[in-house]
Every structure is written in C-alpha cells, then in structure tokens.
Enzyme design. Structure first.
Site, mmCIF file in Angstrom:
data_model
loop_
_atom_site.group_PDB
_atom_site.id
_atom_site.type_symbol
_atom_site.label_atom_id
_atom_site.label_comp_id
_atom_site.label_asym_id
_atom_site.label_seq_id
_atom_site.Cartn_x
_atom_site.Cartn_y
_atom_site.Cartn_z
ATOM 1 N N GLY A 164 -41.073 46.765 4.941
ATOM 2 C CA GLY A 164 -41.034 47.779 5.990
ATOM 3 C C GLY A 164 -42.190 47.608 6.948
ATOM 4 O O GLY A 164 -43.119 46.838 6.693
ATOM 5 N N GLU A 169 -45.311 57.985 38.546
ATOM 6 C CA GLU A 169 -45.014 58.838 37.381
ATOM 7 C C GLU A 169 -43.965 59.896 37.729
ATOM 8 O O GLU A 169 -43.107 60.213 36.900
ATOM 9 C CB GLU A 169 -46.286 59.518 36.840
ATOM 10 C CG GLU A 169 -47.378 58.564 36.386
ATOM 11 C CD GLU A 169 -46.898 57.476 35.434
ATOM 12 O OE1 GLU A 169 -45.922 57.712 34.693
ATOM 13 O OE2 GLU A 169 -47.472 56.370 35.457
ATOM 14 N N HIS A 172 -40.562 58.347 37.334
ATOM 15 C CA HIS A 172 -40.092 58.339 35.931
ATOM 16 C C HIS A 172 -39.626 59.741 35.524
ATOM 17 O O HIS A 172 -38.566 59.910 34.923
ATOM 18 C CB HIS A 172 -41.234 57.972 34.979
ATOM 19 C CG HIS A 172 -41.638 56.532 35.003
ATOM 20 N ND1 HIS A 172 -40.737 55.510 34.832
ATOM 21 C CD2 HIS A 172 -42.858 55.941 35.127
ATOM 22 C CE1 HIS A 172 -41.384 54.348 34.869
ATOM 23 N NE2 HIS A 172 -42.676 54.580 35.052
#
Ligand code: ATP
Length: 499
Positions: free
Chosen positions: A109, A336, A339
C-alpha cells in the site's frame, strides 16, 4: 589521577621502548608483542561496538505498545491480518492437521497508511518479540554484508524471544523491494546474495521450531518483487493497506485527537471530508500542525481554523513570505478566480477556500471540498475536472492575452486526466492498447480534447467577466475567501446574468 591512567600508560610505553633501545636492549620482540596486543585490543573494541550498535538498533525498534485498536480504519486489512496471525497462535492445531506454517505476510500500500503500525500490532496480538529493519539497511557496497545482516537479524530475533521467554518473534522488513526486486541477472550481486539469504532463512522455518518466526514485509511496489519471494511457502499472504476512506479518516483523526485539547466547536467530520486521499501519516500530521498553529497563537485549545490551516500546510507546504509585485498578485488572483468560478459552476458548493497566500510552490490556491469520496468517474466528470484545472490559464488569457508559468501544474493534471480518459476507452479512439496506436494519433486526440475543453471553459468564464472584474479587488484585499464568502459574492455579482 586514575581517570588519565590509560593515557599516561600509552604515552609512557614508547618512552620506555626508546629508552631500552638506547641501552642496547633488543626491542624487536617487545614491539612485536605490543603490535599483537594492540591489534587484539582494537578488534575486541570494534566487536563490542558493533554488538552495542545492534543492541541499540533492537532497542530503537522495540515496539511502543501498539494494538489493533490504535489503528484507524483498515478494518478489512486488520481482519485479514488477524486471521493470518491465528496460524501463529493456534500452532497445536496447525501441527495436528499438518498445515504448512505461515512464514511471510506481505503488506502492500501507499506510504504512511499504517503498515508498520500493523506489524507492531501483530506482535502485540501474538505476544511476540518484534524486530524491525528496512530494506535499505541491507544494501552495502561489499558483497556478503547484506546477507550476513539478514542472518544476524534472524539469530537476534530468536535470541531475544528466548531471553524474553516468548514463543514467537515477528521480523518486520520495511521497503522489501530494495532487496527483493526482480533478479534479472543485470542486478548487483550483493542484492542477489541478500535476497538468497532471506529465502534460505525463510525456508529454514519449521512448525516444530521454537521460538517460531514470522516475517512481515511492506512495500508499495509489489509488482517489482521477485516471484521467488511471492511463491507459496514464502510471502504467500498479501494484505492491501489502502488509503483511508472518509469514515476511516475520521477514525484516524479521532485517534490522534486523543490527549490534545480541542475547542468545543471543532468539526472533525468536516476535516475528514476535506482530506480525501490523505494517508494516516498525513492525518496525524494535520493534528500535529494544528496544535503548532494553536501554540503560535498562544491559544489554549485547538480550533477549527488551526485544523483548516494545517490541512493547507500538509497539502501544499508551509506559508512562504515571498514578496510579489502588484501585477503578479493581480494575475494570481485572476488565475485562482478562474479555477474557483469553474469549480462552483460545474460542482456547486465544492469550493472550500480561495487563497492568495503563497504556500509551498503555489502562489495562490483553491481548496476543493469533495462531496463524497469518489473512485469512479464518468467522461463528463473527468471533462469537468479538466475544465477546473484549465480555468486558471483560460482566465489569464482572457485578461492578459496570454498565459504564464503559473499553469504548469494545472496542465500536468489536465494531461494526466486525458491519459486516464484514453486508457479507460472514453475518447474517440475507443478502447485502445497504447501499443496499437501511433504517437501521432494519441497526440491528435489529446490536442482535440484539450481544445474542446478549453473552449467550453472559455465560454463559461466569459459569461462571468463581471464576477472577475468586481471580485478581484475583494480577493486581493481579503487574501483568503472561504467557500461561503465566495459563493455569496458569486450570487450577488451574478444577479443580472444567468450562467
Ligand atoms: P511507509 O510505507 O512509508 O513505511 P507505513 O505504511 O509503514 O509507511 P506507518 O509508519 O505505519 O506507515 O505510519 C506512520 C504514522 O502515520 C504512524 O506513526 C501514525 O502516526 C500514522 N498513521 C498511519 N496510518 C494510521 C492509521 N491507520 N491509524 C492511525 N495512525 C496512522
């Protein structure tokens, strides 16, 4: 005086020898004896030093008391592991039925998911001695050293079990891939010898043996391991230790919240929601960093804001005090906002923060708040995800006529998502094997997808020009807008225009 006795003796000896020489005594036998004694003394000291260091290693690796209850989530892995460990506990039944002893358990994992914790808990569960080592500790330039270390590790584990009057010992080897990689003939001989020694030691484990030895190993690159390691009778139990889901994240956060003063208003459930794809180690770090933020502020308890800042820090790195120009800040703010606007439009309610404070390498960032853990995506969802990633660069193009280097990371994400689409048969190329299509075909489809998504993003953002223009100053002044603040702003500024 006795404190310096050794030094005085060492200084006086050569003086006596030189004195004897001048008296005409034959000093060769004396010098010869001194050399032998000296060599013997140093060899002895080196050996003592080595055993002291291996003692130290064993001590350093001694388990801090760890049980399965101290491990958050991982219910399936814990259950499988306990089942396997019962082989060690019920050895009378095993002997009676002639069952081959379980020799090796492989935990696979991603880093920080609790594989070492599992091995420690296994030692506690079976009341075994616990010895740990990492694959890289066996890598030496000199052929044979790694192999002899493996031998010593097994010997030491058995000796400790006898000394501590335990019936079994668990040897945990982290990063097993370092020594257990595929032997393709081209590798360093040292690696081969170390691996061979490990296989030999494993083959030497028998049910009747006391103390019994179980080897646990961890890796996050199972596909790299030599098949000799994985065959029945060696590491034939494989347990996946995955990244935790939301319920498991909450469990882990609660475990690490124990003993820390938390404010009444704390909402760990919200933090568990926001930390999709975080490992247990990252969640532990979130709690720790939150405590550090509280200390910095001289707060008596850890608050929600401390936790939220800690999530940002673990995700993106420490705040930096990079001074940027006004133009640069404006560009970052528009980027930003690009987004954030796309994100709110394609997934309403998903923005949890828009920030202009630089962290790690990012000059600003938008934190998204996944509604629920998701492991399966439709074509449309991936395209929307690409739109969010491209929102920043499209916004820069809209207001400056060109992009900047600030979109590099966004493009990497977008390209990765296009690759996922291609490998999942979600493009016009259909279901493909990458070896069956040419680079040109892949490139053509890649360009076409990105162009279509860029156009869709542009037309969405063009409809929100007013939002950009009016929220820019607010974001620059506030520096950080919460998801709620941003949504309110969006609704208020958008009134006359419908998206
Ligand atoms: P690596 O592969 O990098 O060696 P690992 O999987 O062995 O990592 P651990 O060393 O077991 O990870 O975990 C590191 C730390 O992360 C632990 O000491 C613990 O604080 C925290 N942690 C990880 N997983 C869990 C979990 N499931 N529950 C509670 N704490 C966890």
């Amino acid at each position: 005086m006795s404190k310096y006795g050794k030094e005085i003796l060492l200084g006086a000896a050569p003086v006596v020898v030189v004195f004897l020489y001048f008296l005409g005594v034959n000093i060769i036998p004396v010098v010869f004896m001194a050399a032998i004694l000296g060599a013997f003394f140093f060899m002895n000291r080196a050996r003592n030093g080595m055993s002291a260091s291996s003692d130290r290693r064993a001590k350093a690796k001694a388990p801090s008391f760890m049980t399965f209850e101290d491990i958050g989530g991982q219910d399936r892995a814990k259950r499988e592991l306990k089942e396997a460990l019962d082989f060690l506990i019920r050895y009378e039944d095993i002997k009676r039925l002639g069952i081959r002893p379980l020799k090796g358990i492989l935990l696979t994992g991603p880093p920080g998911t609790g594989k070492t914790l599992m091995a420690k808990a296994a030692a506690h569960y079976t009341n075994s001695v616990f010895m740990a080592a990492s694959g890289s500790e066996f890598v030496e330039m000199y052929v044979g050293v790694g192999a002899s270390r493996i031998r010593d590790l097994f010997k030491e584990a058995k000796a400790r079990a006898v000394k501590e009057k335990k019936d079994s010992a668990i040897i945990f080897i982290d990063e097993i891939d370092v020594i257990g990689g595929k032997r393709d003939g081209g590798q360093h001989r040292e690696y081969d010898q170390t691996l061979n020694q490990l296989l030999t030691e494993m083959d030497g484990i028998h049910t009747s043996e006391s103390p019994r030895v179980l080897i646990m190993a961890a890796t996050n690159r199972k596909e790299m391991l030599d098949s000799a390691l994985l065959r029945p009778g060696r590491f034939d139990r494989h347990i996946d230790v995955d990244l935790p889901d939301k319920k498991a994240r909450l469990h882990i956060l609660n475990i690490h919240a124990k003993g820390r003063p938390l404010s009444e208003e704390i909402d760990l459930d919200a933090i568990a929601k926001e930390t999709f794809q975080f490992s247990g180690a990252q969640l532990e770090s979130v709690m720790n960093e939150a405590a550090i933020y509280a200390m910095r502020e001289e707060a008596s308890v850890i608050g929600q804001l401390h936790l939220s800042l800690a999530v940002d820090k673990v995700m993106l790195g420490e705040k930096t005090d990079r001074e940027s120009t006004k133009e640069e800040r404006e560009r970052v703010a528009l980027h930003e906002l690009g987004h954030a606007i796309v994100a709110e439009r394609v997934r309403p309610g998903s923005v949890s923060q828009v920030s202009l404070s630089p962290r790690g390498k990012a000059l600003g960032f938008v934190r998204h708040n996944p509604q629920a853990d998701q492991y399966l995506y439709t074509k449309q969802q991936i395209e929307e995800q690409i739109m969010i990633a491209l929102g920043g660069s499209v916004a820069e193009e809209m207001f400056y006529g060109g992009r900047s280097t600030g979109s590099r990371n966004d493009f990497e994400q977008a390209l990765q998502m296009v690759r996922t689409m291609m490998d999942s048969g979600l493009t016009r190329l259909g279901i493909i094997d990458r070896n069956m299509v040419t680079k040109q075909e892949l490139m053509k489809e890649n360009t076409a997808i990105l162009e279509e998504v860029t156009n869709a993003t542009r037309s969405l953002l063009e409809r929100h020009r007013r939002v950009f223009e009016q929220s820019l100053d607010i974001l620059i002044a506030e520096e950080v807008l919460s998801g709620e603040q941003f949504r309110e702003l969006l609704v208020r500024l958008e009134q006359p225009q419908i998206a």
